[in-house]
Design an enzyme around this catalytic site. Structure first.
Site, PDB file in Angstrom:
ATOM      1  CG  ASN A  11      -0.161   0.109   2.525  1.00 23.33           C
ATOM      2  OD1 ASN A  11       0.629  -0.779   2.848  1.00 23.33           O
ATOM      3  ND2 ASN A  11      -0.369   1.157   3.270  1.00 23.33           N
ATOM      4  CE  LYS A 122       4.786 -12.135  -2.235  1.00 24.57           C
ATOM      5  NZ  LYS A 122       4.682 -11.539  -0.895  1.00 24.57           N
TER       6      LYS A 122
END
Length: 300
Positions: A11, A122
């Protein structure tokens, strides 16, 4: 001056759902640059960043060009390191009183027999609706899994064993550079007949940051994420931020599922082996985290 390894969550570069544009990434990086400039007043700083959305985009762009065979994932991870390292260095260097900023293309040794190559987990690339999954898997040969209410591509994520370029990172830190390194967890390498060989994998950046902190004998490890702390009883009326804990006390939170588990596992590993503190918290609370007023401090 003490040395601090800082791991930037995804983020910090791109908010969930944002378009993977240069403009959006620079806007987020400007916030990162300001926070890291404040840290640089008191610490030598090595910055580790994720690359999941970016390497996934590069893979899509890579497959769109049909004239040559698609580049392997290790090459794309290296490409994402160069791209993100450049963008971070550019913006951080513009901050007042910032030391020299240098990005280091970083390789990471992994075990070619790691079970992760058999069970990929992942996430990389953008999110898609579940309705798009069958067509995307058929078109690209991807394996996809649920990520919240979306689905994303998953690839192997083996455990990092050794940062091959740690000496260069240490040398730059010694000369007071802020170093951007181990991007995307590092380029995954295995021992081959003729030396090191790249493999198709993306390494967890928090585990890579913890290993870097151990290898360069850092004085602390700070993982910045979109959560402001580790919480007990999360999602209930009784939820409470944990301000300080030992690795043993946080062991129930170090699960492979969820976004906080790998972070807790990474900092706990560093603290247990290095006997120095680590922190988990939000980017905009760096000073409060290190002062013990926000985030979660993990120490023996």
């Amino acid at each position: 001056m003490k040395t601090l390894v800082v791991a930037l969550g995804g983020n910090a570069l791109l908010q969930r759902g944002e378009a993977l544009s240069v403009e959006n990434q620079y806007r987020n990086i400007d916030k990162v640059a300001s926070a890291l400039a404040r840290l640089a007043k008191d610490f030598r700083v090595a910055v580790v960043h994720g690359n999941g959305p970016q390497v996934g985009l590069l893979a899509l762009q890579n497959q769109a060009y049909k004239e040559v065979a698609a580049y392997p994932l290790d090459v794309l991870v290296a490409e994402s390191q160069g791209m993100i390292g450049y963008m971070l260095a550019q913006r951080m260097a513009q901050q007042p009183h910032m030391p020299p900023v240098t990005a280091v293309l970083t390789r990471m040794l992994v075990d070619r027999h790691d079970p992760a190559f058999t069970f990929p987990e992942k996430f990389i690339g953008p999110v898609y609706s579940p309705e798009q999954q069958p067509a995307l898997e058929a078109q690209h040969g991807w394996l996809m899994k649920a990520d919240g209410r979306y689905v994303r591509r998953v690839v192997a994520s083996p455990a990092p064993l050794k940062i091959i370029d740690s000496e260069a990172i240490e040398l730059l830190l010694k000369h007071n550079h802020m170093v951007v390194c181990s991007g995307g967890g590092g380029v995954a390498m295995v021992e081959g007949k003729n030396g090191l060989e790249g493999v198709e994998a993306v390494i967890d950046k928090d585990l890579a940051a913890a290993l870097l902190a151990q290898q360069i004998d850092a004085d602390g490890l700070l993982i910045l994420t979109d959560a402001d702390a580790v919480y007990e009883s999360w999602g209930t009326p009784q939820q409470r931020a944990i301000r300080r804990a030992t690795p043993d006390a946080l062991a129930p939170f170090a699960k492979s599922d969820g976004s906080m588990g790998p972070k807790v596992a990474a900092v706990s590993s560093f603290v247990r082996q290095h006997h120095k503190p680590a922190w988990i918290g939000a980017l905009d609370q760096i000073e409060q985290i290190l002062a013990g007023e926000a985030g979660t401090c993990i120490a023996m």
